[in-house]
Motif scaffolding. Structure first.
Motif, PDB file in Angstrom:
ATOM      1  N   TRP A  36       0.862  -1.180   0.000  1.00  0.00           N
ATOM      2  CA  TRP A  36       0.000   0.000   0.000  1.00  0.00           C
ATOM      3  C   TRP A  36       0.897   1.228   0.000  1.00  0.00           C
ATOM      4  O   TRP A  36       1.643   1.457   0.944  1.00  0.00           O
ATOM      5  CB  TRP A  36      -0.933   0.011   1.212  1.00  0.00           C
ATOM      6  CG  TRP A  36      -1.671   1.314   1.388  1.00  0.00           C
ATOM      7  CD1 TRP A  36      -1.351   2.337   2.249  1.00  0.00           C
ATOM      8  CD2 TRP A  36      -2.827   1.752   0.664  1.00  0.00           C
ATOM      9  NE1 TRP A  36      -2.234   3.366   2.106  1.00  0.00           N
ATOM     10  CE2 TRP A  36      -3.160   3.043   1.130  1.00  0.00           C
ATOM     11  CE3 TRP A  36      -3.606   1.183  -0.330  1.00  0.00           C
ATOM     12  CZ2 TRP A  36      -4.237   3.756   0.640  1.00  0.00           C
ATOM     13  CZ3 TRP A  36      -4.680   1.900  -0.825  1.00  0.00           C
ATOM     14  CH2 TRP A  36      -4.997   3.168  -0.339  1.00  0.00           C
ATOM     15  N   LEU A  38      -8.288   1.211   0.081  1.00  0.00           N
ATOM     16  CA  LEU A  38      -7.706   0.342   1.105  1.00  0.00           C
ATOM     17  C   LEU A  38      -8.810  -0.398   1.862  1.00  0.00           C
ATOM     18  O   LEU A  38      -8.683  -1.599   2.141  1.00  0.00           O
ATOM     19  CB  LEU A  38      -6.853   1.170   2.068  1.00  0.00           C
ATOM     20  CG  LEU A  38      -6.246   0.415   3.256  1.00  0.00           C
ATOM     21  CD1 LEU A  38      -5.302  -0.675   2.769  1.00  0.00           C
ATOM     22  CD2 LEU A  38      -5.531   1.365   4.193  1.00  0.00           C
ATOM     23  N   GLU A  56      -3.459   0.844  -6.621  1.00  0.00           N
ATOM     24  CA  GLU A  56      -4.313   0.550  -5.466  1.00  0.00           C
ATOM     25  C   GLU A  56      -5.736   0.209  -5.913  1.00  0.00           C
ATOM     26  O   GLU A  56      -6.376  -0.686  -5.348  1.00  0.00           O
ATOM     27  CB  GLU A  56      -4.336   1.752  -4.526  1.00  0.00           C
ATOM     28  CG  GLU A  56      -2.964   2.257  -4.088  1.00  0.00           C
ATOM     29  CD  GLU A  56      -2.177   1.222  -3.310  1.00  0.00           C
ATOM     30  OE1 GLU A  56      -2.761   0.207  -2.908  1.00  0.00           O
ATOM     31  OE2 GLU A  56      -0.979   1.428  -3.100  1.00  0.00           O
TER      32      GLU A  56
END
Length: 773
Positions: free
Chosen positions: A58, A108, A616
């Motif tokens: 990440w 996320l 992401e």
């Protein structure tokens, strides 16, 4: 002496803390590693686990997701967790929890299905800023069985079988014990030299008073006892001061990172026995060095002149250097191993050459500096150069002692960077990540349960420019081999004639040009090509038609004519055996009959805009289908990918510590040298040598051996690095950036060495000073 000893002790404690930190890190890794149980209740590899580890990143930070199936309430949770998460629950590390709660991190949160229920405590983390999540799921995708299991050695008791680790990407630090020990020794050696220099400096300032004690009637043994007592007390104060500074810095160390590696303050605390041994060893070292340094002042009065010329240097000092350079040169010029595996004999030659070269740099620098001094004495006309050259000719070993530590550091640093670059290039030659076009990522084509991932899942992410599906076909085995029973077929049952097996990747020229960094030359759409080999192999000479079938689907087949040309790919490693495009033949998608062969997509190569947000978003898209899926950069050198940051961190840390100590050693050695030369300075002042001339002469004495030693160290380190690289099948050498950094360190060292020698010559030369000398 107290301040220098304290600095040395701080560096020593830091060096001693590194093995303990790595050991604690390995223990924490083992304690949370999944142990699986087979049908008989014993640990077994490959069975269904309590959880499945998923590794990705990440924002360039490693992220680990542990999928947990708490099917048995008897399974004890790993350290740091109050209990295993239930389906739909999340247990996050503090750093990950902070990112999870941030408003702009929806992608996320998409990769972490569930609701946070707890926070992982420090015993369950490798470092304070680690990103770790335990995700409760109904079942682990793709699991074989779901028997009771546990985490770490405690799952089967202290005497149970070894832990079966499913974290294949985690570096096993225990394998690097030898490398670690060598690195610690490399750091400790200059520290011990620095402590010895501090003790010698303190002794040089006491020689007159100790000589006066001898004249008052003390015996040599009594005078040495006085010197030993003073040295022990002062060095012990330095040890205590260094220990106090180290303990004061320890709490703040948990917020530091080196190349992405962090630690907890408690893990940096050396064992008590090592600290106690250090408290005893440093004063003992200081006492021994101090006793040797003042032996002339405390010894029996002799009739020999104390200002007699020192013994000239022996030519035997060149023997280790010549032998080491010869062995390293032989290894560097030898052909690389054909198999790619290092030859044992050549490794021994390379190791012996490296050891002899290291010793030779230390011993031969003084002799080379003396030869330069003799040459300058014959050619120069400047009074300052003549004074410096004559002093080099007479006392080359003493003048070189000041810079030997930094010369060896430059040699070790250049060699370390050269070896590291050689290992990295060896892995990089096989790493497709370095051959791919910028922004190209590798996406999964199927879930863990075998369900296909639609191309639209990847193509619908903003920032994706193109999605290239990769399909592969192969020629089937002959019927004789397919029908031969595996249990009864022996070596004699196999055909004596080699069977030519081929594989084909179904891809268009434009698709291939999209994903590799250097596109193919003269690639015509609709044409089949042989693909080149990295070793320069040629296309097989065959005119027979080739039949291809899809993996696990031998019923459908397509027959094509063998290609007549080999595709000109600038870098054959892009289509080598270890890349996602590995194949012998490039088949165009419109090949006649290919539509009847239902070859599944093996992987997706996704061309993106290269932005972190796109990466992401892609990970979030595939994680919504299956939390075990990730999108990554194609790279087959996974072990090197995870080992290199650790090696780089240790190399950077060791270099910084050694650099600080080496500069401090230069300063102390220069002051020590200036104190020893007080009589010569007074003599030159009496005969009328100006102070600026003496300063320039002092710089000649420092910079000539320093320049000779640095040039020698750089050249021989590059030679030794090439020798090491050649034993592993690469060219060796060092990157230009590392070379420039080391050259900058060398220049900075020259400045420190020169400036630290001038203050002792800067004071006014008064009559009292001349009389005393």
């Amino acid at each position: 002496m107290t301040g220098g000893t304290a600095l040395g002790v701080v560096v020593l404690l830091t060096a001693l803390a590194v093995p303990g930190m790595l050991g604690h890190r390995a223990e924490r890794t083992d304690a949370r590693t999944v142990v699986c149980a087979g049908a008989d209740g014993r640990p077994a590899a490959g069975c269904g686990l309590v959880g499945q580890s998923v590794y990705d990143s990440w924002q360039d930070r490693p992220l680990q997701r542990q999928l947990v199936v708490a099917a048995d309430s008897s399974v004890a949770p790993p350290p740091g967790l109050p209990a295993l998460p239930r389906p739909g629950e999340l247990i996050l590390s503090p750093a990950l929890k902070k990112l999870y709660d941030a408003p702009g991190n929806q992608t996320l949160r998409d990769r972490l299905p569930g609701r946070p229920s707890a926070v992982i405590t420090p015993p369950g983390l490798l470092q304070p800023d680690e990103l770790l999540a335990y995700i409760g799921v109904d079942r682990t995708p793709g699991a074989y069985v779901q028997h009771a299991a546990g985490y770490g050695p405690q799952a089967h008791g202290a005497s149970g079988p070894a832990v079966v680790s499913q974290a294949g990407a985690i570096a096993d630090t225990r394998k690097n014990t030898v490398t670690l020990v060598v690195g610690i020794i490399a750091v400790l050696t200059p520290v011990l030299l620095f402590l010895a220099s501090c003790a010698r400096l303190s002794a040089a300032t006491r020689d007159r008073r100790l000589a006066a004690l001898r004249l008052l009637g003390l015996t040599p043994r009594q005078t040495q006892v006085v010197n030993a007592g003073e040295t022990a007390v002062v060095s012990a104060l330095g040890v205590v001061l260094g220990l106090a500074v180290f303990e004061a810095l320890l709490p703040a160390a948990s917020s530091w990172t080196v190349a992405g590696y962090g630690w907890f303050s408690a893990d940096l605390q050396p064992p008590l026995w090592q600290t106690a041994l250090l408290l005893l060893a440093v004063p003992v070292l200081a006492v021994c060095v101090g006793a040797v340094a003042v032996r002339r002042a405390t010894g029996v009065t002799r009739a020999a002149r104390v200002d007699a010329l020192p013994k000239p240097l022996s030519s035997w000092r060149l023997v280790p250097l010549v032998l080491g350079a010869a062995l390293s040169g032989y290894a560097a010029l030898s052909p690389p191993p054909e198999t790619g595996d290092p030859n044992t004999a050549m490794l021994l030659v390379t190791g012996a050459g490296l050891l002899l070269t290291f010793v030779g740099v230390a011993t031969a620098t003084a002799l080379i500096a003396r030869s330069i001094g003799v040459l300058l004495g014959r050619l120069a006309r400047s009074i300052a150069v003549l004074l410096g050259a004559r002093r080099l000719e007479v006392e080359a070993a003493t003048a070189t002692r000041v810079v030997t530590g930094l010369v060896l550091l430059v040699f070790a640093g250049t060699l370390g960077q050269s070896v590291f670059a050689s290992v990295e290039s060896r892995a990089g030659a096989e790493s497709w990540a370095r051959l791919m076009a910028p922004g190209v990522l590798q996406g999964p084509a199927a879930t863990a349960e075998g369900l296909p991932v639609p191309e639209s899942v990847l193509r619908g992410v903003p920032g994706v420019r193109e999605v290239v599906p990769v399909r592969r076909l192969h020629t089937p085995l002959p019927d004789a081999l397919q029908d031969a029973p595996a249990a009864t077929a022996g070596a004699g049952d196999l055909p004596q004639t080699p069977v030519a097996m081929h594989s084909a990747v179904v891809l268009s020229c434009s698709g291939l040009a999209t994903v590799i960094k250097q596109p193919p030359q003269d690639c015509q759409e609709g044409t089949a090509y042989w693909l080149p080999r990295p070793n320069g192999g040629t296309a097989p000479a065959t005119t027979a038609p080739l039949t291809f079938t899809a993996p696990e689907q031998p019923g459908a087949a397509v027959t094509v004519a063998p290609p007549v040309r080999t595709l000109a790919v600038p870098d054959p490693y892009a289509v080598s055996d270890t890349s996602p495009l590995a194949a012998d033949i490039l088949l165009p998608p419109d090949t006649p009959g290919l539509s009847g062969v239902p070859a599944p997509v093996e992987t997706y190569l996704v061309a993106t805009d290269g932005k972190a947000s796109t990466y992401e978003a892609l990970n979030a898209a595939v994680a919504r289908m299956d939390p075990s899926l990730t999108v990554s950069v194609p790279d087959i050198a996974l072990e090197a990918q995870y080992q290199f940051p650790l090696f780089r961190a240790l190399l950077v840390l060791g270099t910084l510590l050694t650099l600080v100590i080496s500069f401090a050693t230069i300063a102390v050695g220069s002051i020590d040298r200036a104190i020893e030369r007080r009589r010569e300075v007074a003599l030159q002042a009496v005969v009328g040598v100006p102070l600026p001339t003496m300063r320039r002469a002092q710089l000649v004495q420092i910079l000539v051996p320093y320049g000779a030693g640095i040039a020698l160290a750089l050249a021989l380190a590059v030679l030794a690095g090439r020798a090491y690289g050649r034993t592993g099948g690469t060219q060796g050498g060092i990157p230009l950036g590392s070379f420039a950094a080391i050259a900058g360190i060398a220049v900075l060292g020259a400045v420190v060495a020169g400036l630290s020698s001038l203050p002792a010559l800067g004071r006014r030369v008064k009559a009292e000073f001349l009389h005393r000398e």
